[in-house]
Write a protein that holds these residues in place. Structure first.
Motif, PDB file in Angstrom:
ATOM      1  N   ALA A 200      36.858  45.253  70.268  1.00  0.00           N
ATOM      2  CA  ALA A 200      37.832  45.332  71.371  1.00  0.00           C
ATOM      3  C   ALA A 200      37.830  44.054  72.195  1.00  0.00           C
ATOM      4  O   ALA A 200      38.884  43.559  72.611  1.00  0.00           O
ATOM      5  CB  ALA A 200      37.517  46.536  72.253  1.00  0.00           C
TER       6      ALA A 200
ATOM      7  N   SER B   7      40.187  35.495  66.839  1.00  0.00           N
ATOM      8  CA  SER B   7      40.998  36.042  65.767  1.00  0.00           C
ATOM      9  C   SER B   7      40.175  36.513  64.579  1.00  0.00           C
ATOM     10  O   SER B   7      39.324  35.796  64.087  1.00  0.00           O
ATOM     11  CB  SER B   7      42.004  34.997  65.293  1.00  0.00           C
TER      12      SER B   7
ATOM     13  N   ASN C 266      48.823  42.526  63.940  1.00  0.00           N
ATOM     14  CA  ASN C 266      47.860  43.106  63.011  1.00  0.00           C
ATOM     15  C   ASN C 266      48.031  42.460  61.648  1.00  0.00           C
ATOM     16  O   ASN C 266      49.085  41.869  61.339  1.00  0.00           O
ATOM     17  CB  ASN C 266      48.060  44.617  62.901  1.00  0.00           C
TER      18      ASN C 266
ATOM     19  N   MET D 255      45.375  48.909  74.631  1.00  0.00           N
ATOM     20  CA  MET D 255      44.063  48.597  74.044  1.00  0.00           C
ATOM     21  C   MET D 255      42.971  49.475  74.655  1.00  0.00           C
ATOM     22  O   MET D 255      42.082  49.975  73.947  1.00  0.00           O
ATOM     23  CB  MET D 255      43.743  47.116  74.259  1.00  0.00           C
TER      24      MET D 255
ATOM     25  N   ASN E  78      44.831  37.072  68.099  1.00  0.00           N
ATOM     26  CA  ASN E  78      45.733  38.070  67.527  1.00  0.00           C
ATOM     27  C   ASN E  78      46.778  38.530  68.544  1.00  0.00           C
ATOM     28  O   ASN E  78      47.424  39.547  68.358  1.00  0.00           O
ATOM     29  CB  ASN E  78      44.946  39.284  67.015  1.00  0.00           C
ATOM     30  N   ARG E  79      46.926  37.757  69.611  1.00  0.00           N
ATOM     31  CA  ARG E  79      47.921  38.092  70.622  1.00  0.00           C
ATOM     32  C   ARG E  79      49.028  37.046  70.597  1.00  0.00           C
ATOM     33  O   ARG E  79      48.757  35.854  70.443  1.00  0.00           O
ATOM     34  CB  ARG E  79      47.272  38.126  72.004  1.00  0.00           C
TER      35      ARG E  79
ATOM     36  N   LEU F 210      50.655  42.430  70.283  1.00  0.00           N
ATOM     37  CA  LEU F 210      49.459  42.271  69.455  1.00  0.00           C
ATOM     38  C   LEU F 210      49.866  42.239  67.995  1.00  0.00           C
ATOM     39  O   LEU F 210      50.706  43.028  67.564  1.00  0.00           O
ATOM     40  CB  LEU F 210      48.484  43.433  69.679  1.00  0.00           C
TER      41      LEU F 210
ATOM     42  N   ASN G 215      36.974  41.037  71.179  1.00  0.00           N
ATOM     43  CA  ASN G 215      37.598  39.980  70.380  1.00  0.00           C
ATOM     44  C   ASN G 215      39.114  40.116  70.366  1.00  0.00           C
ATOM     45  O   ASN G 215      39.844  39.124  70.429  1.00  0.00           O
ATOM     46  CB  ASN G 215      37.059  40.014  68.949  1.00  0.00           C
ATOM     47  N   GLU G 216      39.596  41.353  70.287  1.00  0.00           N
ATOM     48  CA  GLU G 216      41.046  41.583  70.339  1.00  0.00           C
ATOM     49  C   GLU G 216      41.605  41.081  71.659  1.00  0.00           C
ATOM     50  O   GLU G 216      42.671  40.471  71.709  1.00  0.00           O
ATOM     51  CB  GLU G 216      41.351  43.073  70.191  1.00  0.00           C
TER      52      GLU G 216
END
Length: 564
Positions: A296, A304, A503, A269, A431-432, A501, A298-299
């Protein structure tokens, strides 16, 4: 005509005599001129700072030292001579007589008392635009500026009337590359706060001349040195200078994060963000930088931007009389200020032991895992959303497996049974996805193609690892069902952990060996790619496994990540 000339000369003499001022008139004119000079000088004179030790606001504040002296603004470091109450909820300071916090409304009955060090900003009444600009920035960026605790006006020492704004002054290390932690998430938080502060300042043609004007406080940054703020010639100049400065700081910080990253996901990331920030170039605006940093952030924390659909199915197969497989799906999606959240637990277990013992082991393990996750989710939500995203969810998932192992192991001892169960689970936070497995139940992720994430704890997998057999031979090997690790077989269990992660468009597949023993990975991939509806994909996978023999129970869970 001679008489007329004589009368004219006489009139001129009389006029000159009339114009000659008396002594009293001379003194009056001199006094008026002096006053005019004083007034003119006062318009251009330095706005003189007060002496150290000066007391303000009914002796509430004592000035300790001058931090900035200018024509339009003076700034001092001082100390309150009165105690305040600090709210245990939001940290706001309130006067002793207040019963409730004026920030969050919490009761101050048991709040600790505190004597704060303060920053006092002073401006002349009639020229307070700069002070008001600083006040506006403090209101707009409540988390990046010290708390304003007082505002008043007075005429100190009989001088001209002045306006005052008082901030709590906090301690902390000046912000620098060397002073900041190497953690990727903290660097993102710092960059986000700096950019929000810079935006608020630049709108008012104010700027920070250097990063070190801010200080590190816990995991946050605060503009403690208000006296360092400078007036730019324009909003454009302020934005260009600060965006260039913050972008340069972020690039160097990300390089340090990449070099020291402990997690492969974090390294990936940070590398992607570094590429994006570098590609933006020096002309990137504060808005562009902030937008990319917040994506970034939020990721990382799991806010999400994805939505999820899930389905699970289990079938006894064509040979077995009893279905000793099981699955669970537990999902929670919501919003608690300031962030949305999504968390989902998906698990498949394949019990073993015969005489219904496998069914018992499967049920015990899944329930114990679910109980562990639910308790931690509720505990995190009961605190605040910040703590929710700071939970080490991989450790929580591991603890769930260990708890499941303990429950099954103790029941097996009571029943004098050798029962146990395989188990594979995925915990999605934002999203993880954190994946854990024990045994030969599997997890796959389908992106452009199907990829097996987990590794079987089986005899045939060990033979593949040492090169004695090929992967395709493992599916038909006579000892393919022999596993050397399972939940409940021993007092302690070793759990394999993975982190990925997700997508938009990705699909997560969990299954028991009743599926992957009957279907090649390529067949599973074809079905999942051809059937876009996960219900139909699940049904088709089970149908095909039964068509190929259905020698064991078949359990499938599919989770689809969709664009939010």
């Amino acid at each position: 005509s001679e008489l007329e000339e004589a009368e004219g000369e006489l009139h001129e003499v009389e006029t000159e005599l009339i114009a000659i001022p008396t002594e009293e008139e001379k003194e009056g004119e001199a006094l008026t001129a002096k006053q005019s000079l004083i007034e003119d000088a006062s318009k251009h004179a330095l706005f003189e700072a007060l002496p150290e030790g000066a007391l303000l606001c009914g002796r509430r504040y004592e000035l300790r030292r001058i931090l900035l002296e200018s024509e339009r603004l003076n700034i001092y470091e001082g100390v309150s001579t009165e105690q305040f109450k600090r709210c245990s909820g939001c940290g706001n300071l309130s006067p002793l007589e207040d019963k409730f916090c004026n920030e969050c409304g919490a009761s101050l009955e048991d709040a600790p008392q505190y004597i704060p060090t303060v920053t006092v900003v002073e401006a002349p009444v009639g020229d307070e635009k700069l002070l008001e600009a600083i006040e506006e920035v403090a209101t707009e960026t409540r988390e990046e500026m010290p708390r304003a605790i007082d505002r008043f006006s007075e005429t100190p020492y009989g001088d001209s009337k002045r306006l005052y704004l008082v901030f709590e002054r906090v301690g902390g290390l000046p912000l620098s590359l060397e002073a900041t932690p190497l953690d990727y998430n903290i660097q993102l938080e710092i960059a986000s706060r700096l950019l929000r502060l810079a935006k608020a300042l630049s709108k008012r043609s104010l700027l920070l001349p250097e990063i070190g004007c801010a200080v590190m406080l816990d995991k946050h940054i605060i503009l403690n040195s208000i006296e360092a703020v400078r007036l730019a010639s324009s909003q454009e100049e302020a934005e260009v200078k600060m965006s260039t400065m913050i972008r340069s700081h972020l690039i160097e910080a990300l390089k340090r994060c990449i070099d020291s990253a402990q997690s492969a996901v974090e390294k990936k990331m940070a590398s992607k963000l570094l590429d994006d920030i570098t590609t933006m170039g020096e002309g990137a605006s504060l808005d562009e930088l902030l937008s990319r940093v917040e994506v970034a952030l939020n990721e990382f924390v799991g806010v999400s931007v994805l939505k999820y659909e899930s389905v699970g199915m289990s079938d006894v197969g064509k040979v077995r009389e009893l279905n000793e497989d099981g699955f669970i799906i537990y999902e929670l999606t919501g919003f608690q200020h300031p962030k949305e959240f999504h968390i989902g637990l998906y698990a498949v277990a394949d019990g073993m032991g015969g005489h219904e013992a496998g069914e018992v082991a499967c049920k015990l393990a899944l329930n114990a895992l679910l109980e562990t996750i639910q308790q931690e989710v509720l505990r995190a939500l009961a605190q605040n959303m910040g703590s929710f995203f700071e939970v080490k969810w991989d450790d929580v998932l591991r603890n769930g497996f260990e708890n499941a192992n303990k429950v099954v192991y103790e029941r097996a001892k009571d029943m004098h049974s050798d029962m146990g169960t395989t188990m594979v689970a995925a915990l999605i936070v934002g999203n993880r996805v954190y994946i854990a497995n024990v045994g030969d139940s599997r997890a796959y992720i389908l992106s452009r193609n199907l990829r097996q994430v987990t590794k079987d704890h089986s005899l045939v997998q060990q033979l593949v690892d040492i090169g004695q057999i090929k992967p395709e031979e493992a599916r038909v090997h006579p000892h393919r069902h022999v596993i050397y690790r399972a939940v409940g077989l021993h007092q302690h269990v070793e759990v394999d952990m993975f982190e990925e992660l997700l997508n938009a468009g990705d699909k997560l597949l969990l299954c028991s060996d009743g599926l992957c023993d009957m279907l090649e990975d390529s067949e599973i991939e074809d079905i999942m790619l051809s059937e876009q509806e996960i219900n139909k994909a699940c049904e088709e996978l089970i149908r095909k496994a039964n068509e190929n023999g259905g020698f064991d129970n078949i359990t499938v869970v599919i989770v689809a990540a969709l664009q939010g």
